[in-house]
Scaffold this active site. Structure first.
Site, mmCIF file in Angstrom:
data_model
loop_
_atom_site.group_PDB
_atom_site.id
_atom_site.type_symbol
_atom_site.label_atom_id
_atom_site.label_comp_id
_atom_site.label_asym_id
_atom_site.label_seq_id
_atom_site.Cartn_x
_atom_site.Cartn_y
_atom_site.Cartn_z
ATOM 1 N N THR A 178 3.077 -2.614 9.433
ATOM 2 C CA THR A 178 2.070 -2.395 8.386
ATOM 3 C C THR A 178 0.864 -1.605 8.838
ATOM 4 O O THR A 178 0.241 -0.931 8.036
ATOM 5 C CB THR A 178 1.606 -3.739 7.798
ATOM 6 O OG1 THR A 178 0.785 -3.500 6.657
ATOM 7 C CG2 THR A 178 0.815 -4.562 8.802
ATOM 8 N N LEU A 225 -7.388 -25.854 -1.118
ATOM 9 C CA LEU A 225 -7.869 -27.204 -0.860
ATOM 10 C C LEU A 225 -8.864 -27.661 -1.921
ATOM 11 O O LEU A 225 -8.983 -28.846 -2.205
ATOM 12 C CB LEU A 225 -8.533 -27.261 0.517
ATOM 13 C CG LEU A 225 -7.606 -27.194 1.732
ATOM 14 C CD1 LEU A 225 -8.423 -26.964 2.999
ATOM 15 C CD2 LEU A 225 -6.793 -28.472 1.849
ATOM 16 N N GLY A 226 -9.623 -26.705 -2.476
ATOM 17 C CA GLY A 226 -10.633 -27.051 -3.476
ATOM 18 C C GLY A 226 -11.949 -27.485 -2.866
ATOM 19 O O GLY A 226 -12.537 -28.486 -3.280
ATOM 20 N N ILE A 227 -12.407 -26.727 -1.871
ATOM 21 C CA ILE A 227 -13.675 -27.045 -1.207
ATOM 22 C C ILE A 227 -14.477 -25.774 -0.990
ATOM 23 O O ILE A 227 -13.941 -24.669 -1.010
ATOM 24 C CB ILE A 227 -13.453 -27.722 0.170
ATOM 25 C CG1 ILE A 227 -12.615 -26.814 1.087
ATOM 26 C CG2 ILE A 227 -12.816 -29.089 0.010
ATOM 27 C CD1 ILE A 227 -12.423 -27.372 2.486
ATOM 28 N N ASP A 271 0.182 -7.538 1.476
ATOM 29 C CA ASP A 271 0.689 -6.175 1.635
ATOM 30 C C ASP A 271 2.218 -6.121 1.637
ATOM 31 O O ASP A 271 2.827 -5.373 2.388
ATOM 32 C CB ASP A 271 0.138 -5.533 2.910
ATOM 33 C CG ASP A 271 0.204 -4.009 2.864
ATOM 34 O OD1 ASP A 271 0.295 -3.455 1.750
ATOM 35 O OD2 ASP A 271 0.183 -3.368 3.934
ATOM 36 N N GLY A 295 3.444 6.568 8.415
ATOM 37 C CA GLY A 295 4.805 6.725 7.916
ATOM 38 C C GLY A 295 5.705 5.578 8.322
ATOM 39 O O GLY A 295 6.744 5.351 7.718
ATOM 40 N N ASN A 296 5.317 4.843 9.378
ATOM 41 C CA ASN A 296 6.066 3.654 9.790
ATOM 42 C C ASN A 296 5.835 2.482 8.838
ATOM 43 O O ASN A 296 6.572 1.496 8.873
ATOM 44 C CB ASN A 296 5.656 3.202 11.196
ATOM 45 C CG ASN A 296 6.525 3.787 12.286
ATOM 46 O OD1 ASN A 296 6.036 4.457 13.183
ATOM 47 N ND2 ASN A 296 7.818 3.548 12.217
ATOM 48 N N SER A 297 4.788 2.539 8.028
ATOM 49 C CA SER A 297 4.452 1.427 7.144
ATOM 50 C C SER A 297 5.637 1.048 6.271
ATOM 51 O O SER A 297 6.228 1.894 5.599
ATOM 52 C CB SER A 297 3.271 1.798 6.250
ATOM 53 O OG SER A 297 2.082 1.834 6.980
ATOM 54 N N HIS A 324 0.814 -1.220 0.000
ATOM 55 C CA HIS A 324 0.000 0.000 0.000
ATOM 56 C C HIS A 324 0.848 1.271 0.000
ATOM 57 O O HIS A 324 0.353 2.345 -0.300
ATOM 58 C CB HIS A 324 -0.971 0.001 1.194
ATOM 59 C CG HIS A 324 -0.336 0.227 2.516
ATOM 60 N ND1 HIS A 324 -0.063 -0.782 3.414
ATOM 61 C CD2 HIS A 324 0.079 1.359 3.128
ATOM 62 C CE1 HIS A 324 0.472 -0.284 4.500
ATOM 63 N NE2 HIS A 324 0.571 1.029 4.350
ATOM 64 N N LEU A 372 -3.809 -0.160 15.016
ATOM 65 C CA LEU A 372 -5.238 -0.194 15.304
ATOM 66 C C LEU A 372 -5.580 0.901 16.298
ATOM 67 O O LEU A 372 -4.992 0.997 17.369
ATOM 68 C CB LEU A 372 -5.631 -1.555 15.895
ATOM 69 C CG LEU A 372 -5.283 -2.780 15.039
ATOM 70 C CD1 LEU A 372 -5.789 -4.032 15.715
ATOM 71 C CD2 LEU A 372 -5.868 -2.642 13.660
#
Length: 485
Positions: A253, A295-297, A163, A235-237, A133, A256
Protein backbone atom coordinates in the site's frame (compact mmCIF):
# COMPACT_ATOMS: atom_id res chain seq x y z
CA UNK A 1 -11.76 33.33 12.41
CA UNK A 2 -8.18 32.97 13.64
CA UNK A 3 -5.46 30.89 12.03
CA UNK A 4 -5.01 27.43 13.47
CA UNK A 5 -1.60 25.91 13.99
CA UNK A 6 -0.30 24.57 10.71
CA UNK A 7 0.19 20.84 10.82
CA UNK A 8 3.66 19.50 10.14
CA UNK A 9 3.98 18.05 6.63
CA UNK A 10 4.19 14.30 6.65
CA UNK A 11 7.55 12.97 5.55
CA UNK A 12 6.11 9.60 4.72
CA UNK A 13 5.73 9.65 0.93
CA UNK A 14 3.03 7.14 0.11
CA UNK A 15 3.45 4.98 -2.97
CA UNK A 16 -0.23 5.49 -3.67
CA UNK A 17 -1.96 4.56 -6.87
CA UNK A 18 -0.11 3.99 -10.08
CA UNK A 19 2.21 6.73 -11.23
CA UNK A 20 1.44 8.70 -8.13
CA UNK A 21 3.34 11.91 -7.53
CA UNK A 22 4.08 12.51 -3.86
CA UNK A 23 1.74 15.20 -2.58
CA UNK A 24 1.45 15.79 1.14
CA UNK A 25 -1.53 17.87 2.16
CA UNK A 26 -0.51 20.58 4.59
CA UNK A 27 -3.60 20.06 6.69
CA UNK A 28 -5.29 16.76 6.32
CA UNK A 29 -4.19 13.87 4.14
CA UNK A 30 -0.95 12.79 2.53
CA UNK A 31 -2.64 11.01 -0.34
CA UNK A 32 -0.66 11.24 -3.54
CA UNK A 33 -2.36 12.52 -6.66
CA UNK A 34 -2.44 10.37 -9.77
CA UNK A 35 -0.18 11.52 -12.57
CA UNK A 36 -0.76 10.66 -16.23
CA UNK A 37 -0.35 6.98 -16.93
CA UNK A 38 0.73 7.65 -20.49
CA UNK A 39 3.85 9.34 -21.66
CA UNK A 40 5.95 8.32 -18.67
CA UNK A 41 9.51 7.83 -19.86
CA UNK A 42 10.80 4.35 -19.17
CA UNK A 43 14.56 4.04 -19.56
CA UNK A 44 15.69 1.61 -22.19
CA UNK A 45 17.05 -1.61 -20.79
CA UNK A 46 20.86 -1.70 -20.94
CA UNK A 47 22.45 -4.46 -22.98
CA UNK A 48 23.19 -7.56 -20.92
CA UNK A 49 26.62 -7.47 -19.37
CA UNK A 50 29.02 -10.19 -20.33
CA UNK A 51 29.61 -12.72 -17.60
CA UNK A 52 32.53 -14.98 -17.13
CA UNK A 53 30.44 -17.85 -15.81
CA UNK A 54 26.90 -18.59 -14.68
CA UNK A 55 25.89 -19.67 -11.21
CA UNK A 56 26.06 -23.41 -10.68
CA UNK A 57 22.79 -25.35 -10.51
CA UNK A 58 23.99 -27.21 -7.43
CA UNK A 59 26.61 -26.94 -4.72
CA UNK A 60 27.87 -30.03 -2.93
CA UNK A 61 24.99 -31.98 -4.44
CA UNK A 62 22.35 -29.56 -3.11
CA UNK A 63 20.20 -27.70 -5.64
CA UNK A 64 20.47 -23.91 -5.48
CA UNK A 65 17.29 -22.41 -3.98
CA UNK A 66 15.01 -20.53 -6.37
CA UNK A 67 11.74 -18.62 -6.07
CA UNK A 68 10.83 -19.46 -9.67
CA UNK A 69 8.54 -22.46 -8.98
CA UNK A 70 6.53 -20.50 -6.42
CA UNK A 71 6.34 -17.39 -8.59
CA UNK A 72 5.02 -19.38 -11.54
CA UNK A 73 1.92 -20.03 -9.42
CA UNK A 74 1.71 -16.51 -7.98
CA UNK A 75 2.32 -14.18 -10.90
CA UNK A 76 -0.77 -15.08 -12.99
CA UNK A 77 -2.90 -13.90 -10.05
CA UNK A 78 -1.34 -10.41 -9.94
CA UNK A 79 -2.98 -7.95 -12.33
CA UNK A 80 -2.62 -4.38 -13.53
CA UNK A 81 -5.44 -2.00 -12.57
CA UNK A 82 -6.01 0.91 -14.96
CA UNK A 83 -8.35 3.74 -13.97
CA UNK A 84 -9.82 6.74 -15.78
CA UNK A 85 -11.38 9.76 -14.13
CA UNK A 86 -13.14 12.60 -15.93
CA UNK A 87 -12.24 15.93 -14.35
CA UNK A 88 -13.95 19.20 -15.24
CA UNK A 89 -11.58 21.92 -16.40
CA UNK A 90 -12.25 25.04 -14.37
CA UNK A 91 -12.23 28.06 -16.63
CA UNK A 92 -14.25 31.19 -15.83
CA UNK A 93 -14.75 31.85 -19.54
CA UNK A 94 -16.86 28.67 -19.82
CA UNK A 95 -19.63 30.52 -17.98
CA UNK A 96 -19.92 32.90 -20.94
CA UNK A 97 -22.13 31.40 -23.71
CA UNK A 98 -20.49 33.70 -26.28
CA UNK A 99 -17.07 32.26 -25.41
CA UNK A 100 -18.37 28.68 -25.68
CA UNK A 101 -19.89 29.45 -29.08
CA UNK A 102 -16.71 31.12 -30.39
CA UNK A 103 -14.37 28.46 -29.05
CA UNK A 104 -16.29 25.16 -29.04
CA UNK A 105 -13.04 23.21 -29.48
CA UNK A 106 -11.70 24.20 -26.06
CA UNK A 107 -12.03 21.09 -23.84
CA UNK A 108 -14.21 21.44 -20.78
CA UNK A 109 -12.94 18.28 -19.14
CA UNK A 110 -9.81 16.18 -19.07
CA UNK A 111 -9.18 12.50 -18.44
CA UNK A 112 -6.87 11.53 -15.60
CA UNK A 113 -5.42 8.05 -15.93
CA UNK A 114 -3.40 6.02 -13.46
CA UNK A 115 -2.06 2.52 -13.02
CA UNK A 116 -1.92 0.33 -9.97
CA UNK A 117 -1.92 -3.34 -9.09
CA UNK A 118 -4.39 -5.91 -7.84
CA UNK A 119 -4.60 -9.54 -6.76
CA UNK A 120 -7.15 -12.16 -7.79
CA UNK A 121 -8.31 -13.79 -4.55
CA UNK A 122 -11.27 -15.79 -5.89
CA UNK A 123 -10.87 -17.18 -9.40
CA UNK A 124 -14.39 -18.61 -9.56
CA UNK A 125 -16.10 -15.30 -8.71
CA UNK A 126 -13.53 -13.04 -10.36
CA UNK A 127 -12.82 -11.11 -7.15
CA UNK A 128 -9.82 -8.79 -7.33
CA UNK A 129 -8.40 -7.14 -4.22
CA UNK A 130 -6.69 -3.75 -4.53
CA UNK A 131 -6.24 -0.47 -2.65
CA UNK A 132 -9.06 2.03 -2.18
CA UNK A 133 -6.79 4.85 -3.28
CA UNK A 134 -6.05 3.05 -6.56
CA UNK A 135 -9.69 3.18 -7.70
CA UNK A 136 -10.91 6.17 -5.67
CA UNK A 137 -12.94 8.59 -7.79
CA UNK A 138 -12.51 6.50 -10.93
CA UNK A 139 -15.22 6.56 -13.59
CA UNK A 140 -13.83 3.53 -15.41
CA UNK A 141 -11.71 0.68 -14.06
CA UNK A 142 -10.14 -2.00 -16.21
CA UNK A 143 -7.91 -4.92 -15.34
CA UNK A 144 -5.14 -6.39 -17.47
CA UNK A 145 -4.27 -9.99 -16.70
CA UNK A 146 -0.86 -11.57 -16.86
CA UNK A 147 -1.85 -13.27 -20.14
CA UNK A 148 -2.60 -9.88 -21.75
CA UNK A 149 -6.40 -9.91 -21.57
CA UNK A 150 -7.94 -6.55 -20.59
CA UNK A 151 -11.37 -6.59 -18.94
CA UNK A 152 -13.75 -3.97 -17.59
CA UNK A 153 -14.05 -4.28 -13.82
CA UNK A 154 -17.15 -3.92 -11.68
CA UNK A 155 -16.83 -2.02 -8.40
CA UNK A 156 -18.13 -4.04 -5.44
CA UNK A 157 -17.11 -1.86 -2.52
CA UNK A 158 -14.24 -0.27 -0.67
CA UNK A 159 -13.17 0.93 2.74
CA UNK A 160 -11.28 4.22 2.77
CA UNK A 161 -10.10 3.85 6.35
CA UNK A 162 -8.22 0.60 5.76
CA UNK A 163 -7.46 1.37 2.08
CA UNK A 164 -9.01 -1.89 0.85
CA UNK A 165 -11.18 -2.18 -2.27
CA UNK A 166 -12.87 -5.10 -4.00
CA UNK A 167 -13.65 -5.25 -7.71
CA UNK A 168 -14.88 -8.07 -9.95
CA UNK A 169 -13.95 -9.12 -13.48
CA UNK A 170 -16.02 -11.36 -15.77
CA UNK A 171 -13.46 -13.86 -16.98
CA UNK A 172 -12.76 -17.56 -17.15
CA UNK A 173 -9.55 -19.49 -16.58
CA UNK A 174 -8.37 -17.17 -13.82
CA UNK A 175 -5.72 -17.94 -11.24
CA UNK A 176 -6.34 -16.90 -7.66
CA UNK A 177 -4.06 -16.63 -4.67
CA UNK A 178 -4.91 -18.32 -1.37
CA UNK A 179 -5.01 -15.94 1.60
CA UNK A 180 -2.45 -16.85 4.21
CA UNK A 181 -2.56 -16.20 7.95
CA UNK A 182 -0.74 -12.89 8.39
CA UNK A 183 -0.79 -13.27 12.18
CA UNK A 184 1.86 -15.98 11.83
CA UNK A 185 4.35 -13.59 10.23
CA UNK A 186 7.45 -12.87 12.28
CA UNK A 187 10.24 -10.36 11.89
CA UNK A 188 12.85 -11.96 9.66
CA UNK A 189 10.45 -14.04 7.55
CA UNK A 190 11.17 -13.87 3.83
CA UNK A 191 8.48 -12.24 1.67
CA UNK A 192 8.11 -11.37 -2.01
CA UNK A 193 6.30 -8.34 -3.49
CA UNK A 194 4.72 -8.65 -6.94
CA UNK A 195 3.17 -5.73 -8.79
CA UNK A 196 3.50 -3.15 -11.55
CA UNK A 197 5.87 -0.42 -10.34
CA UNK A 198 6.13 2.45 -12.82
CA UNK A 199 3.96 0.42 -15.19
CA UNK A 200 6.52 -2.38 -15.49
CA UNK A 201 4.16 -5.36 -15.34
CA UNK A 202 4.85 -8.48 -13.31
CA UNK A 203 7.82 -7.09 -11.40
CA UNK A 204 9.10 -9.14 -8.46
CA UNK A 205 11.11 -7.87 -5.49
CA UNK A 206 12.03 -9.74 -2.34
CA UNK A 207 13.05 -9.00 1.23
CA UNK A 208 12.17 -9.78 4.80
CA UNK A 209 9.51 -8.72 7.26
CA UNK A 210 11.04 -5.74 9.06
CA UNK A 211 8.20 -5.24 11.56
CA UNK A 212 4.62 -6.30 12.21
CA UNK A 213 1.76 -4.30 13.69
CA UNK A 214 3.33 -1.04 12.54
CA UNK A 215 1.19 2.00 13.39
CA UNK A 216 1.49 5.65 14.37
CA UNK A 217 2.05 6.91 10.81
CA UNK A 218 0.09 10.07 10.14
CA UNK A 219 -2.33 10.18 7.25
CA UNK A 220 -2.67 6.45 6.55
CA UNK A 221 -5.97 5.53 8.20
CA UNK A 222 -6.39 2.57 10.55
CA UNK A 223 -3.00 0.96 10.86
CA UNK A 224 -1.67 -2.52 11.53
CA UNK A 225 0.89 -2.67 8.76
CA UNK A 226 3.45 -5.26 7.80
CA UNK A 227 6.74 -3.44 7.21
CA UNK A 228 9.13 -4.94 4.69
CA UNK A 229 12.37 -4.01 2.97
CA UNK A 230 11.15 -5.53 -0.32
CA UNK A 231 11.10 -2.70 -2.87
CA UNK A 232 7.66 -1.10 -3.13
CA UNK A 233 7.45 1.76 -5.62
CA UNK A 234 4.67 3.79 -7.30
CA UNK A 235 2.41 1.35 -9.12
CA UNK A 236 2.97 -1.45 -6.60
CA UNK A 237 -0.09 -0.27 -4.66
CA UNK A 238 -2.65 -3.06 -4.47
CA UNK A 239 -0.09 -5.69 -5.42
CA UNK A 240 0.71 -8.90 -3.61
CA UNK A 241 3.00 -9.58 -0.69
CA UNK A 242 3.44 -13.35 -0.48
CA UNK A 243 5.33 -15.77 1.72
CA UNK A 244 7.58 -18.50 0.39
CA UNK A 245 4.61 -20.87 0.15
CA UNK A 246 2.97 -18.52 -2.35
CA UNK A 247 0.22 -17.44 0.06
CA UNK A 248 -1.05 -13.87 0.06
CA UNK A 249 -0.03 -12.36 3.41
CA UNK A 250 -0.37 -8.67 2.55
CA UNK A 251 -1.54 -6.02 0.09
CA UNK A 252 1.20 -3.52 -0.71
CA UNK A 253 0.00 0.00 0.00
CA UNK A 254 2.75 2.54 0.66
CA UNK A 255 6.44 3.30 0.74
CA UNK A 256 7.98 5.63 3.29
CA UNK A 257 10.58 7.97 1.91
CA UNK A 258 11.44 11.43 3.29
CA UNK A 259 12.57 12.51 -0.17
CA UNK A 260 9.37 11.45 -1.90
CA UNK A 261 8.29 8.26 -3.63
CA UNK A 262 9.91 9.23 -6.93
CA UNK A 263 13.31 9.36 -5.24
CA UNK A 264 13.47 5.59 -5.21
CA UNK A 265 12.98 2.83 -2.71
CA UNK A 266 14.84 2.92 0.59
CA UNK A 267 13.51 -0.32 2.03
CA UNK A 268 10.57 1.00 4.05
CA UNK A 269 7.49 -0.55 2.51
CA UNK A 270 4.09 -1.10 4.13
CA UNK A 271 1.48 -3.76 3.41
CA UNK A 272 -2.05 -4.35 4.74
CA UNK A 273 -2.19 -7.73 6.53
CA UNK A 274 -4.19 -10.40 4.73
CA UNK A 275 -6.24 -11.12 7.86
CA UNK A 276 -7.44 -7.51 7.95
CA UNK A 277 -8.15 -7.54 4.21
CA UNK A 278 -10.09 -10.81 4.61
CA UNK A 279 -12.36 -9.29 7.25
CA UNK A 280 -13.02 -6.21 5.10
CA UNK A 281 -13.76 -8.30 2.01
CA UNK A 282 -16.18 -10.49 3.94
CA UNK A 283 -18.17 -7.43 5.04
CA UNK A 284 -18.10 -5.88 1.57
CA UNK A 285 -19.37 -9.09 -0.03
CA UNK A 286 -22.14 -9.66 2.49
CA UNK A 287 -23.33 -6.10 3.23
CA UNK A 288 -21.57 -3.80 0.75
CA UNK A 289 -20.12 -1.72 3.59
CA UNK A 290 -17.81 -2.01 6.57
CA UNK A 291 -19.19 -1.65 10.09
CA UNK A 292 -16.90 -0.98 13.02
CA UNK A 293 -17.19 -1.42 16.74
CA UNK A 294 -16.59 1.16 19.44
CA UNK A 295 -16.12 1.13 23.21
CA UNK A 296 -18.22 4.27 23.66
CA UNK A 297 -15.78 6.40 25.64
CA UNK A 298 -13.90 9.67 25.41
CA UNK A 299 -10.21 9.67 26.31
CA UNK A 300 -7.29 12.06 26.49
CA UNK A 301 -3.53 11.73 26.54
CA UNK A 302 -1.98 10.97 29.92
CA UNK A 303 0.68 13.63 30.56
CA UNK A 304 3.05 13.95 33.53
CA UNK A 305 0.71 16.28 35.46
CA UNK A 306 -2.28 13.99 35.10
CA UNK A 307 -0.17 10.95 35.96
CA UNK A 308 0.95 12.57 39.21
CA UNK A 309 -2.60 13.48 40.14
CA UNK A 310 -3.60 9.83 39.68
CA UNK A 311 -0.67 8.57 41.73
CA UNK A 312 1.10 7.09 38.70
CA UNK A 313 4.66 7.39 37.46
CA UNK A 314 5.22 10.51 35.38
CA UNK A 315 6.37 8.39 32.46
CA UNK A 316 3.23 6.22 32.49
CA UNK A 317 1.54 5.97 29.10
CA UNK A 318 -2.07 5.18 28.28
CA UNK A 319 -5.46 6.60 27.36
CA UNK A 320 -7.15 8.42 30.24
CA UNK A 321 -10.92 7.87 30.23
CA UNK A 322 -12.75 11.17 30.59
CA UNK A 323 -16.30 10.03 29.82
CA UNK A 324 -18.17 6.73 29.51
CA UNK A 325 -21.38 6.92 27.50
CA UNK A 326 -24.51 5.24 28.91
CA UNK A 327 -25.46 2.02 27.15
CA UNK A 328 -21.99 1.58 25.65
CA UNK A 329 -19.86 -1.55 25.73
CA UNK A 330 -17.41 0.17 28.08
CA UNK A 331 -20.20 1.07 30.52
CA UNK A 332 -21.40 -2.54 30.59
CA UNK A 333 -17.81 -3.69 31.22
CA UNK A 334 -17.45 -1.39 34.22
CA UNK A 335 -15.03 1.15 32.75
CA UNK A 336 -15.09 4.42 34.74
CA UNK A 337 -13.92 7.99 34.15
CA UNK A 338 -10.42 8.28 35.59
CA UNK A 339 -9.40 4.81 34.44
CA UNK A 340 -6.25 4.62 32.33
CA UNK A 341 -6.43 2.04 29.54
CA UNK A 342 -2.94 0.63 29.00
CA UNK A 343 -3.79 -2.49 27.01
CA UNK A 344 -6.50 -3.77 24.67
CA UNK A 345 -6.73 -7.15 23.01
CA UNK A 346 -3.19 -7.96 24.08
CA UNK A 347 -1.80 -4.78 22.51
CA UNK A 348 -0.10 -2.00 24.42
CA UNK A 349 -2.07 1.27 24.39
CA UNK A 350 0.22 4.30 24.63
CA UNK A 351 -2.25 7.09 23.88
CA UNK A 352 -5.81 7.83 22.67
CA UNK A 353 -4.84 7.53 18.99
CA UNK A 354 -3.52 4.02 19.60
CA UNK A 355 -6.78 3.07 21.31
CA UNK A 356 -8.87 4.61 18.53
CA UNK A 357 -6.79 2.75 15.93
CA UNK A 358 -7.33 -0.53 17.79
CA UNK A 359 -11.09 0.05 18.03
CA UNK A 360 -11.37 0.80 14.33
CA UNK A 361 -9.87 -2.55 13.40
CA UNK A 362 -12.37 -4.56 15.47
CA UNK A 363 -15.71 -5.86 14.16
CA UNK A 364 -19.04 -5.11 15.76
CA UNK A 365 -19.71 -7.53 18.62
CA UNK A 366 -16.04 -8.28 19.28
CA UNK A 367 -15.23 -9.15 22.90
CA UNK A 368 -12.13 -7.18 23.87
CA UNK A 369 -10.03 -7.74 27.02
CA UNK A 370 -8.88 -4.42 28.53
CA UNK A 371 -6.01 -3.72 30.91
CA UNK A 372 -6.96 -0.74 33.09
CA UNK A 373 -5.09 1.20 35.78
CA UNK A 374 -7.48 2.21 38.57
CA UNK A 375 -6.31 3.62 41.91
CA UNK A 376 -2.79 2.56 41.03
CA UNK A 377 -3.73 -1.06 40.46
CA UNK A 378 -4.13 -3.02 37.24
CA UNK A 379 -7.56 -4.45 36.55
CA UNK A 380 -8.73 -6.72 33.76
CA UNK A 381 -12.09 -5.97 32.13
CA UNK A 382 -13.84 -7.35 29.07
CA UNK A 383 -15.93 -5.09 26.83
CA UNK A 384 -18.17 -5.95 23.90
CA UNK A 385 -17.88 -3.42 21.08
CA UNK A 386 -21.11 -1.93 19.76
CA UNK A 387 -21.61 -0.48 16.28
CA UNK A 388 -19.91 2.81 15.57
CA UNK A 389 -22.25 5.32 13.88
CA UNK A 390 -21.11 6.39 10.42
CA UNK A 391 -23.22 9.46 9.77
CA UNK A 392 -26.12 11.32 11.38
CA UNK A 393 -28.72 13.91 10.41
CA UNK A 394 -27.82 17.12 12.22
CA UNK A 395 -31.46 18.14 12.57
CA UNK A 396 -32.19 14.98 14.56
CA UNK A 397 -29.73 16.15 17.22
CA UNK A 398 -30.58 19.84 17.21
CA UNK A 399 -32.94 21.83 14.94
CA UNK A 400 -30.24 24.47 14.51
CA UNK A 401 -28.21 21.85 12.62
CA UNK A 402 -31.07 20.93 10.26
CA UNK A 403 -29.87 20.31 6.71
CA UNK A 404 -26.39 19.19 7.74
CA UNK A 405 -25.20 15.62 7.27
CA UNK A 406 -22.53 14.83 9.85
CA UNK A 407 -20.09 11.95 9.53
CA UNK A 408 -17.18 10.36 11.33
CA UNK A 409 -13.92 12.01 10.38
CA UNK A 410 -12.08 9.80 7.86
CA UNK A 411 -9.32 8.01 9.71
CA UNK A 412 -6.56 9.28 7.40
CA UNK A 413 -7.72 12.82 8.12
CA UNK A 414 -7.85 12.12 11.86
CA UNK A 415 -4.31 10.74 11.79
CA UNK A 416 -3.04 13.71 9.78
CA UNK A 417 -4.64 16.19 12.17
CA UNK A 418 -3.52 14.33 15.26
CA UNK A 419 -6.94 14.87 16.85
CA UNK A 420 -10.58 14.00 16.33
CA UNK A 421 -13.69 15.83 15.27
CA UNK A 422 -16.86 15.41 13.22
CA UNK A 423 -16.94 16.06 9.48
CA UNK A 424 -19.70 18.15 7.92
CA UNK A 425 -20.33 15.86 4.96
CA UNK A 426 -23.08 17.84 3.27
CA UNK A 427 -25.22 20.95 3.82
CA UNK A 428 -28.52 21.32 1.99
CA UNK A 429 -28.91 24.62 0.14
CA UNK A 430 -31.20 27.05 1.95
CA UNK A 431 -31.31 24.91 5.08
CA UNK A 432 -30.99 26.25 8.60
CA UNK A 433 -27.43 24.90 8.82
CA UNK A 434 -26.55 26.71 5.59
CA UNK A 435 -28.05 29.95 6.90
CA UNK A 436 -25.85 29.51 9.97
CA UNK A 437 -22.80 29.46 7.65
CA UNK A 438 -21.97 25.79 8.13
CA UNK A 439 -20.24 24.42 5.01
CA UNK A 440 -19.37 20.98 3.62
CA UNK A 441 -15.83 20.04 4.63
CA UNK A 442 -15.98 21.86 7.97
CA UNK A 443 -14.69 19.86 10.94
CA UNK A 444 -16.54 20.40 14.23
CA UNK A 445 -14.09 20.04 17.11
CA UNK A 446 -16.20 21.38 20.00
CA UNK A 447 -19.61 22.78 20.88
CA UNK A 448 -20.85 24.93 23.75
CA UNK A 449 -21.64 21.57 25.41
CA UNK A 450 -18.02 20.40 25.32
CA UNK A 451 -15.26 18.96 23.10
CA UNK A 452 -16.17 16.74 20.15
CA UNK A 453 -13.97 13.77 19.25
CA UNK A 454 -16.50 11.75 17.26
CA UNK A 455 -20.19 11.38 16.47
CA UNK A 456 -20.88 9.64 19.77
CA UNK A 457 -19.47 12.61 21.69
CA UNK A 458 -21.43 15.12 19.59
CA UNK A 459 -24.70 13.25 20.00
CA UNK A 460 -24.16 12.88 23.74
CA UNK A 461 -23.23 16.56 24.15
CA UNK A 462 -26.39 17.67 22.39
CA UNK A 463 -28.68 15.23 24.23
CA UNK A 464 -29.63 18.17 26.45
CA UNK A 465 -29.92 20.93 23.91
CA UNK A 466 -27.96 23.97 25.07
CA UNK A 467 -29.80 27.28 25.12
CA UNK A 468 -27.04 28.80 23.01
CA UNK A 469 -25.29 26.52 20.52
CA UNK A 470 -21.82 27.60 19.43
CA UNK A 471 -19.66 25.37 17.22
CA UNK A 472 -15.88 25.46 17.10
CA UNK A 473 -15.05 24.70 13.48
CA UNK A 474 -11.87 24.04 11.53
CA UNK A 475 -12.21 25.27 7.95
CA UNK A 476 -9.08 24.70 5.92
CA UNK A 477 -6.22 26.09 8.01
CA UNK A 478 -8.46 28.46 9.93
CA UNK A 479 -10.32 27.81 13.17
CA UNK A 480 -13.34 29.85 14.20
CA UNK A 481 -16.67 29.79 15.98
CA UNK A 482 -20.18 29.76 14.56
CA UNK A 483 -23.25 30.82 16.53
CA UNK A 484 -26.11 28.59 15.45
CA UNK A 485 -29.39 30.50 15.35
Amino acid sequence: MRPAKTLLALTAAAAFGGFAATAVSELLENRAEAAPATGVPVPAAPPPAATAASLPSAVDGQAMPSLAPMLKRVMPAVVSVHTKQRVAVRNPFFDDPVFRRMFPQVPQERINESLGSGVIIDAARGYVLTNHHVIEGADDVSVTLADGRTLTAEFLGSDRDTDVALIRIPAENLTGLPLGDSSRLEVGDYVVAVGNPFGLNQTVTSGIVSAVGRSGIRGLGYQNFIQTDASINPGNSGGALVNLRGELVGINTASLNPRGSMAGNIGLGLAIPSNLARDVVQQLVTTGEVRRGTLGIDTQRLDARLARSLGLDEGQQGALVTQVYPGSGAAAAGVRPGDVIVGAGGQRIADPLALHNFEGLQPVGASVPLQVLRDGRTQSLTATLLEQPRSLDGGAMDPRLAGARLAELPEAQRQARGRGGVLVEDVAAGSRAAQNQLRPGDVITATSAGPVDDLTALRSGLARRPQQLVLQVDRGNVRGRLLMQ
